[in-house]
Write a protein that holds these residues in place. Structure first.
Motif, PDB file in Angstrom:
ATOM      1  N   VAL A   1      13.267 -25.716 -10.033  1.00  0.00           N
ATOM      2  CA  VAL A   1      12.539 -26.644 -10.869  1.00  0.00           C
ATOM      3  C   VAL A   1      12.469 -27.998 -10.489  1.00  0.00           C
ATOM      4  N   HIS A   2      11.268 -28.585 -10.146  1.00  0.00           N
ATOM      5  CA  HIS A   2      10.998 -29.806  -9.480  1.00  0.00           C
ATOM      6  C   HIS A   2      10.883 -30.807 -10.700  1.00  0.00           C
ATOM      7  N   VAL A   3      12.039 -31.771 -10.665  1.00  0.00           N
ATOM      8  CA  VAL A   3      11.891 -32.833 -11.592  1.00  0.00           C
ATOM      9  C   VAL A   3      11.192 -34.100 -11.281  1.00  0.00           C
ATOM     10  N   ARG A   4      10.173 -34.320 -11.853  1.00  0.00           N
ATOM     11  CA  ARG A   4       9.313 -35.616 -11.413  1.00  0.00           C
ATOM     12  C   ARG A   4       9.732 -36.811 -12.028  1.00  0.00           C
ATOM     13  N   LYS A   5      10.279 -36.589 -13.454  1.00  0.00           N
ATOM     14  CA  LYS A   5      10.703 -37.865 -14.216  1.00  0.00           C
ATOM     15  C   LYS A   5      11.371 -37.325 -15.245  1.00  0.00           C
ATOM     16  N   ILE A   6      12.607 -38.137 -15.652  1.00  0.00           N
ATOM     17  CA  ILE A   6      13.511 -37.584 -16.715  1.00  0.00           C
ATOM     18  C   ILE A   6      14.506 -39.076 -17.288  1.00  0.00           C
ATOM     19  N   GLY A   7      14.546 -39.016 -18.429  1.00  0.00           N
ATOM     20  CA  GLY A   7      15.298 -40.091 -19.073  1.00  0.00           C
ATOM     21  C   GLY A   7      15.432 -40.051 -20.488  1.00  0.00           C
ATOM     22  N   ASP A   8      15.949 -40.960 -21.277  1.00  0.00           N
ATOM     23  CA  ASP A   8      16.065 -40.741 -22.707  1.00  0.00           C
ATOM     24  C   ASP A   8      14.874 -40.529 -23.402  1.00  0.00           C
ATOM     25  N   LYS A   9      13.692 -41.164 -22.793  1.00  0.00           N
ATOM     26  CA  LYS A   9      12.494 -41.069 -23.796  1.00  0.00           C
ATOM     27  C   LYS A   9      11.742 -39.644 -23.458  1.00  0.00           C
ATOM     28  N   GLY A  10      12.116 -38.747 -22.243  1.00  0.00           N
ATOM     29  CA  GLY A  10      11.722 -37.559 -22.261  1.00  0.00           C
ATOM     30  C   GLY A  10      11.614 -37.315 -20.589  1.00  0.00           C
ATOM     31  N   GLY A  11      10.524 -36.687 -20.359  1.00  0.00           N
ATOM     32  CA  GLY A  11      10.598 -36.367 -18.698  1.00  0.00           C
ATOM     33  C   GLY A  11       9.316 -35.245 -18.441  1.00  0.00           C
ATOM     34  N   GLU A  12       9.281 -35.033 -17.164  1.00  0.00           N
ATOM     35  CA  GLU A  12       8.307 -34.249 -16.426  1.00  0.00           C
ATOM     36  C   GLU A  12       8.805 -33.286 -15.405  1.00  0.00           C
ATOM     37  N   ALA A  13       8.351 -31.951 -15.306  1.00  0.00           N
ATOM     38  CA  ALA A  13       8.899 -31.004 -14.743  1.00  0.00           C
ATOM     39  C   ALA A  13       7.860 -30.038 -14.182  1.00  0.00           C
TER      40      ALA A  13
END
Length: 276
Positions: free
Chosen positions: A137-149
């Protein structure tokens, strides 16, 4: 959930930052405010199945391959848990599966039924094909607001020449899954996607400007594709081995006829009645 691995194993983003860098810089809370507990983890697949080791805040083992994204937000007993499975050789769970839990209860799961899966009449899977390779899984963005993978799931089935799955999510809000799939030259497949909704209640299916809209007790699901679709719901059977399935249903999204490929956008929007 178990088998957790810190996000330090994730692939860096295009600007060179890691998922941990993004997480630490995306708090989204005003100064002095108290944020809900948020944790981000990655599972690691072991030989022939899942690793039993728990790594939490420790560095990932050298050479470990991140296979499943697990994003956790909120207090432990009521946490919103989002998971996305890459694939592990010998694990009898379909590659690319997506799940959503509230606390320790699964409330929704989404999967594509691959061309080589054995099927019964009505789309029910008898024996899902096992994963054929590790697909990180390549995680592009992640944080307490959500994310993109992102997942490249091309190796999930030998009949597939391309399968890109992108997942976007916002805490307590919309989840969007974008699938772009193609089969090998000369082949066609009536792709089937399935979304299990626990406690679905009464279900309605309608065609709107935004796509095919499915209303359940707790969610609105919207399906948009570049090929004609047949969308229908099947109530879950209840029996000795299917406890907790009362009132649940599987939403099937099937190509009207075999195609060489498709792009499908699945939007999942929680209703206010969904317990947080």
């Amino acid at each position: 959930m178990s088998l957790l691995l810190g996000l330090s194993a994730c692939k860096p983003t295009e600007d060179g930052s890691t998922a941990n860098d993004l997480a630490s810089g995306d708090s989204g809370t005003a100064e002095g405010a108290t944020a809900s507990p948020v944790s981000q983890y990655i599972y690691v697949a072991g030989e022939g199945g899942f690793s039993r080791a728990l790594f939490r805040d420790e560095p990932a083992p050298k050479g470990a391959v991140p296979v499943v994204l697990a994003w956790v937000s909120g207090p432990e007993d009521e946490a919103e848990v989002l998971s996305l499975l890459g694939g592990a050789t010998g694990v009898r769970i379909m590659s690319g599966a997506f799940g959503l839990n509230r606390g320790d209860q699964n409330v929704l799961s989404n999967n594509m039924l691959l061309p080589l899966s054995e099927r019964m009449a009505g789309g029910e899977v008898v024996s899902p094909q096992k994963g054929t390779a590790d697909m990180p899984v390549h995680v592009r963005k992640i944080g307490d607001k959500g994310g993109e993978a992102y997942l490249d799931l091309t190796l999930a089935d030998p009949d597939i020449s391309q399968w890109d799955r992108n997942l976007f999510w916002q805490a307590g809000s919309e989840i969007r899954i974008v699938d772009e799939v193609a089969v090998r030259l000369g082949k066609r497949s009536a792709f089937i996607f399935a979304t299990l909704v626990k406690g679905a209640g009464g279900i309605t299916v309608s065609e709107e400007n935004v796509g095919t809209v499915v209303e359940t007790a707790g969610y609105t699901l919207i399906f948009q594709a570049d090929v004609p679709l047949n969308v229908y719901a099947v109530a879950s059977e209840v029996g000795e081995n299917r406890t907790g399935m009362e009132g649940s249903a599987t939403i099937f999204v099937e190509c009207v006829e075999p195609v060489a490929g498709l792009k499908l956008v699945t939007r999942i929007l929680p209703k206010l009645s969904v317990e947080q």
